[in-house]
Design an enzyme around this catalytic site. Structure first.
Site, PDB file in Angstrom:
ATOM      1  N   ARG A   1      -9.226   7.393  -0.656  1.00 59.08           N
ATOM      2  CA  ARG A   1      -7.812   7.435  -1.035  1.00 59.08           C
ATOM      3  C   ARG A   1      -6.939   7.273   0.215  1.00 59.08           C
ATOM      4  O   ARG A   1      -5.869   6.687   0.160  1.00 59.08           O
ATOM      5  CB  ARG A   1      -7.502   8.741  -1.754  1.00 59.08           C
TER       6      ARG A   1
ATOM      7  N   ARG B   1     -11.470  16.468 -16.199  1.00 59.55           N
ATOM      8  CA  ARG B   1     -12.820  16.023 -15.850  1.00 59.55           C
ATOM      9  C   ARG B   1     -13.794  17.206 -15.810  1.00 59.55           C
ATOM     10  O   ARG B   1     -14.911  17.133 -16.323  1.00 59.55           O
ATOM     11  CB  ARG B   1     -12.783  15.315 -14.487  1.00 59.55           C
TER      12      ARG B   1
ATOM     13  N   GLN C   1      -2.683  -0.931 -14.681  1.00 55.84           N
ATOM     14  CA  GLN C   1      -3.658  -0.342 -15.622  1.00 55.84           C
ATOM     15  C   GLN C   1      -3.160   0.985 -16.204  1.00 55.84           C
ATOM     16  O   GLN C   1      -3.195   1.196 -17.409  1.00 55.84           O
ATOM     17  CB  GLN C   1      -4.971  -0.083 -14.887  1.00 55.84           C
TER      18      GLN C   1
ATOM     19  N   HIS D   1      -6.199  16.419  -4.271  1.00 54.40           N
ATOM     20  CA  HIS D   1      -6.881  15.469  -5.155  1.00 54.40           C
ATOM     21  C   HIS D   1      -7.882  14.665  -4.321  1.00 54.40           C
ATOM     22  O   HIS D   1      -7.694  13.487  -4.051  1.00 54.40           O
ATOM     23  CB  HIS D   1      -5.825  14.545  -5.779  1.00 54.40           C
TER      24      HIS D   1
ATOM     25  N   VAL E   1       1.861   9.584  -9.483  1.00 55.21           N
ATOM     26  CA  VAL E   1       0.425   9.429  -9.770  1.00 55.21           C
ATOM     27  C   VAL E   1      -0.286   8.645  -8.653  1.00 55.21           C
ATOM     28  O   VAL E   1      -1.485   8.782  -8.448  1.00 55.21           O
ATOM     29  CB  VAL E   1       0.234   8.705 -11.131  1.00 55.21           C
TER      30      VAL E   1
ATOM     31  N   GLY F   1      -0.032   2.222 -15.914  1.00 52.32           N
ATOM     32  CA  GLY F   1       1.305   2.042 -16.495  1.00 52.32           C
ATOM     33  C   GLY F   1       1.256   1.567 -17.943  1.00 52.32           C
ATOM     34  O   GLY F   1       2.010   2.040 -18.785  1.00 52.32           O
TER      35      GLY F   1
HETATM   36  N1  APR Z   1       7.417  -1.344  -7.318  1.00 50.41           N
HETATM   37  C1  APR Z   1       6.933  -1.328  -8.574  1.00 50.41           C
HETATM   38  N2  APR Z   1       5.649  -1.611  -8.862  1.00 50.41           N
HETATM   39  C2  APR Z   1       4.842  -1.943  -7.865  1.00 50.41           C
HETATM   40  C3  APR Z   1       5.285  -1.973  -6.511  1.00 50.41           C
HETATM   41  C4  APR Z   1       6.633  -1.654  -6.266  1.00 50.41           C
HETATM   42  N3  APR Z   1       7.147  -1.657  -5.032  1.00 50.41           N
HETATM   43  N4  APR Z   1       4.234  -2.339  -5.741  1.00 50.41           N
HETATM   44  C5  APR Z   1       3.175  -2.515  -6.554  1.00 50.41           C
HETATM   45  N5  APR Z   1       3.539  -2.284  -7.835  1.00 50.41           N
HETATM   46  C6  APR Z   1       2.742  -2.390  -9.048  1.00 50.41           C
HETATM   47  C7  APR Z   1       1.689  -3.497  -9.000  1.00 50.41           C
HETATM   48  O1  APR Z   1       2.295  -4.777  -9.194  1.00 50.41           O
HETATM   49  C8  APR Z   1       0.766  -3.092 -10.137  1.00 50.41           C
HETATM   50  O2  APR Z   1       1.109  -3.699 -11.366  1.00 50.41           O
HETATM   51  O3  APR Z   1       1.982  -1.214  -9.267  1.00 50.41           O
HETATM   52  C9  APR Z   1       0.986  -1.571 -10.244  1.00 50.41           C
HETATM   53  C10 APR Z   1      -0.253  -0.753  -9.966  1.00 50.41           C
HETATM   54  O4  APR Z   1      -1.153  -1.025 -10.995  1.00 50.41           O
HETATM   55  P1  APR Z   1      -2.718  -1.192 -10.750  1.00 50.41           P
HETATM   56  O5  APR Z   1      -2.926  -2.009  -9.526  1.00 50.41           O
HETATM   57  O6  APR Z   1      -3.330  -1.643 -12.021  1.00 50.41           O
HETATM   58  O7  APR Z   1      -3.166   0.305 -10.384  1.00 50.41           O
HETATM   59  P2  APR Z   1      -3.468   1.504 -11.397  1.00 50.41           P
HETATM   60  O8  APR Z   1      -4.906   1.504 -11.790  1.00 50.41           O
HETATM   61  O9  APR Z   1      -2.441   1.538 -12.467  1.00 50.41           O
HETATM   62  O10 APR Z   1      -3.271   2.752 -10.404  1.00 50.41           O
HETATM   63  C11 APR Z   1      -2.008   3.019  -9.834  1.00 50.41           C
HETATM   64  O11 APR Z   1      -2.450   5.344  -9.498  1.00 50.41           O
HETATM   65  O12 APR Z   1      -4.387   6.631  -9.735  1.00 50.41           O
HETATM   66  C12 APR Z   1      -3.566   5.934  -8.847  1.00 50.41           C
HETATM   67  O13 APR Z   1      -5.126   5.201  -7.150  1.00 50.41           O
HETATM   68  C13 APR Z   1      -4.286   4.776  -8.194  1.00 50.41           C
HETATM   69  O14 APR Z   1      -2.632   4.428  -6.507  1.00 50.41           O
HETATM   70  C14 APR Z   1      -3.144   3.950  -7.742  1.00 50.41           C
HETATM   71  C15 APR Z   1      -2.094   4.152  -8.836  1.00 50.41           C
END
Ligand code: APR
Length: 310
Positions: free
Chosen positions: A90, A153, A12, A177, A120, A14
Protein backbone atom coordinates in the site's frame (compact mmCIF):
# COMPACT_ATOMS: atom_id res chain seq x y z
CA UNK A 1 -35.60 16.57 -1.06
CA UNK A 2 -33.35 13.59 -1.58
CA UNK A 3 -29.90 13.43 -0.03
CA UNK A 4 -26.94 13.74 -2.37
CA UNK A 5 -24.03 11.34 -2.46
CA UNK A 6 -20.85 12.23 -4.33
CA UNK A 7 -18.55 9.39 -5.31
CA UNK A 8 -15.11 10.69 -6.21
CA UNK A 9 -13.58 7.98 -8.38
CA UNK A 10 -15.78 5.82 -10.57
CA UNK A 11 -13.55 2.77 -10.93
CA UNK A 12 -14.12 -0.69 -9.52
CA UNK A 13 -15.18 0.39 -6.02
CA UNK A 14 -16.91 3.56 -7.24
CA UNK A 15 -19.25 1.64 -9.54
CA UNK A 16 -20.27 -0.83 -6.81
CA UNK A 17 -20.78 2.10 -4.42
CA UNK A 18 -23.14 3.67 -6.96
CA UNK A 19 -25.11 0.46 -7.31
CA UNK A 20 -25.40 -0.11 -3.57
CA UNK A 21 -26.31 3.52 -2.83
CA UNK A 22 -29.04 3.30 -5.47
CA UNK A 23 -30.38 -0.04 -4.25
CA UNK A 24 -30.49 1.28 -0.70
CA UNK A 25 -32.12 4.53 -1.93
CA UNK A 26 -29.63 6.59 0.03
CA UNK A 27 -30.16 9.55 -2.31
CA UNK A 28 -29.17 10.96 -5.69
CA UNK A 29 -25.70 9.91 -6.82
CA UNK A 30 -23.00 11.81 -8.68
CA UNK A 31 -19.93 9.88 -9.80
CA UNK A 32 -16.92 12.11 -10.50
CA UNK A 33 -13.84 10.91 -12.34
CA UNK A 34 -11.13 12.48 -14.47
CA UNK A 35 -11.30 12.68 -18.27
CA UNK A 36 -11.52 10.44 -20.23
CA UNK A 37 -13.03 8.12 -17.55
CA UNK A 38 -15.84 10.59 -16.96
CA UNK A 39 -17.53 9.19 -20.08
CA UNK A 40 -17.31 5.68 -18.70
CA UNK A 41 -18.91 7.02 -15.51
CA UNK A 42 -21.67 8.68 -17.51
CA UNK A 43 -22.28 5.34 -19.21
CA UNK A 44 -22.33 3.42 -15.93
CA UNK A 45 -24.68 6.00 -14.42
CA UNK A 46 -27.05 5.62 -17.34
CA UNK A 47 -26.83 1.84 -17.08
CA UNK A 48 -27.82 2.10 -13.40
CA UNK A 49 -30.74 4.42 -14.27
CA UNK A 50 -31.90 1.76 -16.71
CA UNK A 51 -31.55 -0.92 -14.00
CA UNK A 52 -33.91 1.05 -11.71
CA UNK A 53 -37.21 -0.48 -12.95
CA UNK A 54 -36.03 -3.95 -11.93
CA UNK A 55 -33.87 -2.75 -9.05
CA UNK A 56 -36.92 -0.93 -7.75
CA UNK A 57 -35.24 2.31 -6.71
CA UNK A 58 -35.75 6.00 -7.41
CA UNK A 59 -32.53 7.98 -7.70
CA UNK A 60 -30.88 10.31 -10.16
CA UNK A 61 -27.49 8.91 -11.04
CA UNK A 62 -25.03 10.89 -13.13
CA UNK A 63 -21.37 10.97 -14.14
CA UNK A 64 -19.16 14.05 -14.36
CA UNK A 65 -15.64 15.44 -14.17
CA UNK A 66 -16.83 18.83 -12.90
CA UNK A 67 -16.75 19.51 -9.15
CA UNK A 68 -19.67 21.94 -9.55
CA UNK A 69 -21.87 18.87 -9.93
CA UNK A 70 -21.14 17.73 -6.38
CA UNK A 71 -22.32 21.08 -4.94
CA UNK A 72 -23.96 20.63 -1.57
CA UNK A 73 -23.35 16.86 -1.32
CA UNK A 74 -24.32 15.32 2.04
CA UNK A 75 -21.83 12.47 1.78
CA UNK A 76 -18.60 12.19 -0.19
CA UNK A 77 -16.90 8.82 -0.64
CA UNK A 78 -13.38 9.02 -2.07
CA UNK A 79 -11.94 6.10 -4.02
CA UNK A 80 -9.97 8.23 -6.49
CA UNK A 81 -6.47 6.93 -6.94
CA UNK A 82 -4.48 4.03 -8.20
CA UNK A 83 -5.15 0.58 -6.77
CA UNK A 84 -2.46 -1.86 -5.68
CA UNK A 85 -0.97 -4.28 -8.16
CA UNK A 86 0.65 -7.64 -7.45
CA UNK A 87 3.94 -7.15 -5.63
CA UNK A 88 3.07 -3.59 -4.57
CA UNK A 89 2.57 -2.63 -0.93
CA UNK A 90 0.00 0.00 0.00
CA UNK A 91 2.94 2.30 0.76
CA UNK A 92 4.20 2.00 -2.83
CA UNK A 93 1.08 3.88 -3.79
CA UNK A 94 1.85 6.74 -1.46
CA UNK A 95 3.39 9.32 -3.73
CA UNK A 96 0.93 8.77 -6.59
CA UNK A 97 -2.11 8.96 -4.38
CA UNK A 98 -1.02 11.94 -2.22
CA UNK A 99 -1.26 14.16 -5.26
CA UNK A 100 -4.64 12.76 -6.29
CA UNK A 101 -6.08 13.09 -2.77
CA UNK A 102 -4.82 16.67 -2.49
CA UNK A 103 -6.66 17.61 -5.72
CA UNK A 104 -9.80 15.82 -4.56
CA UNK A 105 -9.69 17.43 -1.10
CA UNK A 106 -9.47 20.90 -2.66
CA UNK A 107 -12.48 20.17 -4.88
CA UNK A 108 -14.53 18.79 -1.99
CA UNK A 109 -13.57 21.70 0.29
CA UNK A 110 -14.86 24.16 -2.25
CA UNK A 111 -18.03 22.38 -3.34
CA UNK A 112 -19.20 20.16 -0.48
CA UNK A 113 -17.90 21.80 2.69
CA UNK A 114 -20.56 20.24 4.92
CA UNK A 115 -20.33 16.68 3.62
CA UNK A 116 -19.51 13.67 5.77
CA UNK A 117 -16.39 12.41 4.00
CA UNK A 118 -15.33 8.77 3.84
CA UNK A 119 -11.89 8.13 2.38
CA UNK A 120 -11.20 4.67 0.93
CA UNK A 121 -8.06 5.28 -1.16
CA UNK A 122 -4.90 3.46 -0.01
CA UNK A 123 -2.62 3.70 1.85
CA UNK A 124 -5.71 4.48 3.85
CA UNK A 125 -4.36 5.78 7.15
CA UNK A 126 -2.16 8.29 5.32
CA UNK A 127 -4.69 9.30 2.66
CA UNK A 128 -7.40 10.15 5.17
CA UNK A 129 -4.79 12.18 7.09
CA UNK A 130 -3.86 14.13 3.94
CA UNK A 131 -7.53 14.68 3.08
CA UNK A 132 -8.28 16.12 6.51
CA UNK A 133 -5.17 18.32 6.53
CA UNK A 134 -5.98 19.79 3.10
CA UNK A 135 -9.69 20.35 3.76
CA UNK A 136 -9.27 21.43 7.38
CA UNK A 137 -12.66 19.80 8.04
CA UNK A 138 -13.51 19.04 11.68
CA UNK A 139 -12.65 15.59 12.96
CA UNK A 140 -16.25 14.37 13.16
CA UNK A 141 -16.63 15.02 9.42
CA UNK A 142 -13.71 12.99 8.02
CA UNK A 143 -13.20 9.27 8.42
CA UNK A 144 -11.28 6.47 6.75
CA UNK A 145 -12.85 3.17 5.74
CA UNK A 146 -10.65 0.31 6.87
CA UNK A 147 -11.80 -1.29 10.12
CA UNK A 148 -15.30 -1.99 8.78
CA UNK A 149 -13.70 -3.99 5.96
CA UNK A 150 -11.06 -5.67 8.11
CA UNK A 151 -13.78 -6.66 10.60
CA UNK A 152 -15.99 -8.00 7.81
CA UNK A 153 -13.08 -10.15 6.65
CA UNK A 154 -12.38 -11.33 10.21
CA UNK A 155 -16.05 -12.29 10.66
CA UNK A 156 -16.23 -13.98 7.25
CA UNK A 157 -13.12 -16.10 7.85
CA UNK A 158 -14.36 -17.16 11.31
CA UNK A 159 -17.73 -18.20 9.86
CA UNK A 160 -15.98 -20.12 7.06
CA UNK A 161 -13.59 -21.84 9.50
CA UNK A 162 -16.24 -22.84 12.03
CA UNK A 163 -19.07 -23.55 9.58
CA UNK A 164 -21.48 -21.13 11.26
CA UNK A 165 -23.61 -18.20 10.11
CA UNK A 166 -21.63 -15.03 9.64
CA UNK A 167 -24.59 -13.19 11.15
CA UNK A 168 -23.68 -14.64 14.54
CA UNK A 169 -20.04 -13.63 14.48
CA UNK A 170 -19.37 -10.34 16.29
CA UNK A 171 -15.96 -8.82 16.76
CA UNK A 172 -13.68 -5.97 15.89
CA UNK A 173 -10.35 -5.23 14.26
CA UNK A 174 -8.41 -2.17 15.35
CA UNK A 175 -5.34 -0.30 14.16
CA UNK A 176 -3.97 0.61 10.76
CA UNK A 177 -5.09 -0.91 7.46
CA UNK A 178 -2.00 -3.02 6.94
CA UNK A 179 -0.30 -6.24 8.02
CA UNK A 180 0.01 -4.96 11.62
CA UNK A 181 -3.73 -4.50 12.12
CA UNK A 182 -5.08 -5.88 15.40
CA UNK A 183 -7.91 -8.44 15.26
CA UNK A 184 -9.17 -8.98 18.81
CA UNK A 185 -10.03 -12.67 19.44
CA UNK A 186 -10.65 -11.97 23.15
CA UNK A 187 -13.52 -9.66 22.24
CA UNK A 188 -14.97 -11.82 19.47
CA UNK A 189 -18.07 -13.93 20.02
CA UNK A 190 -20.06 -16.42 17.98
CA UNK A 191 -23.72 -16.35 18.97
CA UNK A 192 -22.60 -15.03 22.35
CA UNK A 193 -20.02 -17.81 22.85
CA UNK A 194 -16.45 -16.49 23.21
CA UNK A 195 -14.36 -17.34 20.13
CA UNK A 196 -11.53 -18.49 22.37
CA UNK A 197 -13.84 -21.21 23.79
CA UNK A 198 -14.91 -22.71 20.47
CA UNK A 199 -11.80 -22.35 18.34
CA UNK A 200 -8.34 -23.70 19.05
CA UNK A 201 -5.32 -21.42 19.41
CA UNK A 202 -4.00 -22.76 16.08
CA UNK A 203 -7.29 -21.90 14.36
CA UNK A 204 -7.33 -18.41 15.86
CA UNK A 205 -3.71 -17.75 14.88
CA UNK A 206 -4.50 -18.80 11.33
CA UNK A 207 -7.59 -16.57 11.22
CA UNK A 208 -5.61 -13.57 12.51
CA UNK A 209 -2.93 -14.09 9.86
CA UNK A 210 -5.47 -14.53 7.06
CA UNK A 211 -7.32 -11.36 8.09
CA UNK A 212 -4.11 -9.35 8.12
CA UNK A 213 -3.21 -10.64 4.66
CA UNK A 214 -6.75 -10.60 3.23
CA UNK A 215 -6.24 -7.65 0.89
CA UNK A 216 -3.01 -9.15 -0.44
CA UNK A 217 -4.66 -12.57 -0.93
CA UNK A 218 -7.15 -10.94 -3.31
CA UNK A 219 -4.54 -8.78 -5.06
CA UNK A 220 -2.52 -11.94 -5.78
CA UNK A 221 -5.56 -13.67 -7.27
CA UNK A 222 -6.54 -10.66 -9.41
CA UNK A 223 -2.98 -9.97 -10.59
CA UNK A 224 -4.09 -6.41 -11.30
CA UNK A 225 -6.32 -4.30 -9.07
CA UNK A 226 -7.60 -4.89 -5.56
CA UNK A 227 -10.80 -5.92 -3.78
CA UNK A 228 -13.95 -3.97 -4.58
CA UNK A 229 -17.19 -5.64 -3.46
CA UNK A 230 -16.39 -5.80 0.25
CA UNK A 231 -14.72 -2.36 0.44
CA UNK A 232 -17.77 -0.82 -1.23
CA UNK A 233 -20.24 -2.45 1.17
CA UNK A 234 -18.10 -1.39 4.12
CA UNK A 235 -18.13 2.26 3.04
CA UNK A 236 -21.85 2.15 2.30
CA UNK A 237 -22.79 1.00 5.82
CA UNK A 238 -20.78 3.92 7.20
CA UNK A 239 -22.56 6.37 4.87
CA UNK A 240 -25.92 4.83 5.74
CA UNK A 241 -25.30 5.14 9.46
CA UNK A 242 -24.64 8.87 8.97
CA UNK A 243 -27.50 9.57 6.55
CA UNK A 244 -30.10 7.65 8.59
CA UNK A 245 -28.63 8.43 12.01
CA UNK A 246 -28.47 4.68 12.63
CA UNK A 247 -25.84 5.14 15.35
CA UNK A 248 -23.85 2.08 14.38
CA UNK A 249 -20.64 1.32 16.24
CA UNK A 250 -18.01 0.42 13.65
CA UNK A 251 -14.23 0.42 13.65
CA UNK A 252 -13.18 3.44 11.56
CA UNK A 253 -9.97 5.33 10.91
CA UNK A 254 -10.75 8.37 13.07
CA UNK A 255 -8.61 11.31 14.11
CA UNK A 256 -7.38 10.49 17.60
CA UNK A 257 -6.54 13.33 19.94
CA UNK A 258 -5.37 11.52 23.05
CA UNK A 259 -7.33 8.29 22.61
CA UNK A 260 -5.10 5.22 22.93
CA UNK A 261 -2.21 7.62 23.58
CA UNK A 262 -2.33 8.80 19.95
CA UNK A 263 -2.26 12.47 19.04
CA UNK A 264 -3.06 13.83 15.60
CA UNK A 265 -3.16 10.52 13.70
CA UNK A 266 -6.01 8.62 12.07
CA UNK A 267 -6.16 5.17 13.63
CA UNK A 268 -8.67 2.33 13.37
CA UNK A 269 -10.76 2.60 16.53
CA UNK A 270 -14.37 1.75 17.46
CA UNK A 271 -16.57 4.75 16.60
CA UNK A 272 -20.21 5.74 16.91
CA UNK A 273 -21.42 7.06 13.54
CA UNK A 274 -24.55 9.15 13.90
CA UNK A 275 -26.13 12.03 12.01
CA UNK A 276 -23.38 14.14 13.57
CA UNK A 277 -20.66 12.07 11.88
CA UNK A 278 -18.07 10.50 14.15
CA UNK A 279 -19.91 11.27 17.36
CA UNK A 280 -17.73 9.26 19.72
CA UNK A 281 -14.57 7.18 19.84
CA UNK A 282 -14.62 4.30 22.33
CA UNK A 283 -11.50 3.51 24.31
CA UNK A 284 -11.41 -0.23 25.05
CA UNK A 285 -9.28 -1.51 27.91
CA UNK A 286 -6.73 -3.65 26.13
CA UNK A 287 -4.74 -6.56 27.54
CA UNK A 288 -0.94 -6.21 27.54
CA UNK A 289 -0.41 -8.33 24.42
CA UNK A 290 -3.18 -6.48 22.57
CA UNK A 291 -1.69 -3.15 23.57
CA UNK A 292 1.74 -4.28 22.33
CA UNK A 293 0.20 -5.10 18.94
CA UNK A 294 -1.55 -1.73 18.90
CA UNK A 295 1.74 0.06 19.57
CA UNK A 296 3.25 -1.76 16.58
CA UNK A 297 0.45 -0.66 14.26
CA UNK A 298 0.64 2.91 15.61
CA UNK A 299 4.36 2.96 14.78
CA UNK A 300 3.61 1.74 11.23
CA UNK A 301 0.90 4.39 10.69
CA UNK A 302 3.18 7.12 12.13
CA UNK A 303 5.93 6.13 9.70
CA UNK A 304 3.64 6.26 6.65
CA UNK A 305 2.16 9.60 7.69
CA UNK A 306 5.66 11.05 8.23
CA UNK A 307 6.55 9.96 4.69
CA UNK A 308 3.70 12.16 3.41
CA UNK A 309 5.66 15.23 4.55
CA UNK A 310 2.51 17.29 4.88
N1 APR B 1 -10.07 12.58 -9.42
C1 APR B 1 -11.08 11.70 -9.57
N2 APR B 1 -10.87 10.41 -9.89
C2 APR B 1 -9.63 10.00 -10.10
C3 APR B 1 -8.51 10.88 -9.96
C4 APR B 1 -8.78 12.22 -9.60
N3 APR B 1 -7.81 13.12 -9.45
N4 APR B 1 -7.39 10.17 -10.23
C5 APR B 1 -7.76 8.91 -10.51
N5 APR B 1 -9.11 8.81 -10.44
C6 APR B 1 -9.96 7.65 -10.70
C7 APR B 1 -9.42 6.73 -11.80
O1 APR B 1 -9.66 7.29 -13.09
C8 APR B 1 -10.21 5.46 -11.54
O2 APR B 1 -11.40 5.39 -12.30
O3 APR B 1 -10.03 6.81 -9.56
C9 APR B 1 -10.56 5.56 -10.04
C10 APR B 1 -9.97 4.45 -9.20
O4 APR B 1 -10.59 3.27 -9.61
P1 APR B 1 -9.80 1.89 -9.75
O5 APR B 1 -8.50 2.15 -10.41
O6 APR B 1 -10.73 0.90 -10.36
O7 APR B 1 -9.48 1.52 -8.22
P2 APR B 1 -10.46 0.84 -7.16
O8 APR B 1 -10.34 -0.65 -7.21
O9 APR B 1 -11.82 1.43 -7.25
O10 APR B 1 -9.75 1.30 -5.80
C11 APR B 1 -9.68 2.67 -5.45
O11 APR B 1 -9.49 2.26 -3.11
O12 APR B 1 -9.19 0.29 -1.87
C12 APR B 1 -8.56 1.40 -2.45
O13 APR B 1 -6.36 0.55 -2.97
C13 APR B 1 -7.57 1.00 -3.52
O14 APR B 1 -6.53 3.15 -3.64
C14 APR B 1 -7.45 2.27 -4.27
C15 APR B 1 -8.85 2.87 -4.20
Amino acid sequence: MRKKIALIGGGQIGQILAMLAAQKELGDIVVLDVPPYENVCKGKALDLMEMAPHGNYDANISGTSDYKDIDGADVVIVTAGKPREAGMTREDLLSINIKIITDVANGVKQHAPKAFCIVVTNPLDAMVYVFQKVTGFPKNQVVGMAGALDTARWRAFIAMELGVSVADVAGTVMGGHGPDMVPLPRLTTVGGVPLEEIATKEQIDRLVTRTREAGTEIVKLFGKGSAFFSPAWSAIIMAESYLKDKRRILPCAALCEGEYGVNGLFLGVPCLISGKGIEKIFEIKLADDENAMLQKTIAAVTKTVQECKI
